[in-house]
Design a protein around this motif. Structure first.
Motif, short mmCIF file in Angstrom:
data_model
loop_
_atom_site.label_atom_id
_atom_site.label_comp_id
_atom_site.label_asym_id
_atom_site.label_seq_id
_atom_site.Cartn_x
_atom_site.Cartn_y
_atom_site.Cartn_z
N GLU A 1 41.21 29.99 33.50
CA GLU A 1 40.01 30.38 34.25
C GLU A 1 39.11 29.17 34.50
O GLU A 1 38.58 28.97 35.59
CB GLU A 1 39.19 31.42 33.48
CG GLU A 1 39.75 32.82 33.55
CD GLU A 1 38.99 33.77 32.62
OE1 GLU A 1 37.85 33.43 32.23
OE2 GLU A 1 39.54 34.84 32.29
N ALA A 2 38.93 28.37 33.44
CA ALA A 2 38.06 27.20 33.54
C ALA A 2 38.63 26.22 34.56
O ALA A 2 37.89 25.67 35.40
CB ALA A 2 37.91 26.53 32.18
N TYR B 1 33.02 25.45 29.15
CA TYR B 1 33.34 26.82 29.55
C TYR B 1 33.77 27.63 28.32
O TYR B 1 33.32 28.77 28.12
CB TYR B 1 34.46 26.77 30.59
CG TYR B 1 34.81 28.10 31.22
CD1 TYR B 1 34.13 28.55 32.35
CD2 TYR B 1 35.84 28.89 30.71
CE1 TYR B 1 34.46 29.77 32.95
CE2 TYR B 1 36.18 30.09 31.31
CZ TYR B 1 35.48 30.53 32.41
OH TYR B 1 35.81 31.73 33.00
N ASP C 1 34.45 19.90 31.16
CA ASP C 1 34.03 21.15 31.81
C ASP C 1 34.72 22.35 31.17
O ASP C 1 34.11 23.38 30.93
CB ASP C 1 34.36 21.13 33.31
CG ASP C 1 33.49 20.15 34.08
OD1 ASP C 1 32.49 19.66 33.51
OD2 ASP C 1 33.81 19.87 35.25
N VAL C 2 36.02 22.20 30.91
CA VAL C 2 36.79 23.27 30.28
C VAL C 2 36.22 23.58 28.89
O VAL C 2 36.02 24.73 28.54
CB VAL C 2 38.29 22.89 30.17
CG1 VAL C 2 39.04 23.87 29.27
CG2 VAL C 2 38.93 22.86 31.56
N LYS D 1 38.07 27.03 38.17
CA LYS D 1 36.72 26.81 38.69
C LYS D 1 36.45 25.35 39.07
O LYS D 1 35.41 25.04 39.65
CB LYS D 1 35.68 27.26 37.64
CG LYS D 1 35.66 28.77 37.45
CD LYS D 1 34.58 29.17 36.47
CE LYS D 1 34.29 30.66 36.44
NZ LYS D 1 35.33 31.55 37.01
#
Length: 98
Positions: free
Chosen positions: A38-39, A89, A85-86, A42
């Motif tokens: 999901e991460a 998240y 970023d992951v 994005k």
């Protein structure tokens, strides 16, 4: 685990395939894997492509650099930033150990 992933030495998803994981760990790892997907989904298109090449196809940084027409150091920076970023998240969803 994830930090080593920006280099060519380790696949960050090695820990997902850990055969010694307990059943409840396996469930957690499955959940983690889903959240990581999901991460990654994005991320901006180019960054996502690079991350997918690195992790799902296990390509070397140099190969990716050639394929997308960027320098290896740029690829490494994109991967590091994307992994960050992951991680953010995952932390927002209460998974703090990654």
């Amino acid at each position: 685990g994830l930090a080593a992933a920006a280099t060519d030495n380790a696949s960050p998803f090695d820990f997902i395939k850990d055969p010694s994981a307990m059943p409840d760990e396996k469930a957690e790892i499955g959940e983690l894997s889903k959240l990581i997907k999901e991460a990654i989904a994005k991320l901006p298109q180019k960054d996502r492509t690079i991350v997918e090449y690195r992790f799902y196809r296990n390509l070397q940084v140099k190969q990716i650099a050639t394929m997308v027409g960027l320098s290896s150091s740029r690829i490494t920076r994109i991967i590091q930033a994307s992994l960050n970023d992951v991680r953010v998240y995952l932390q927002k969803r209460g998974l703090t150990s990654y």
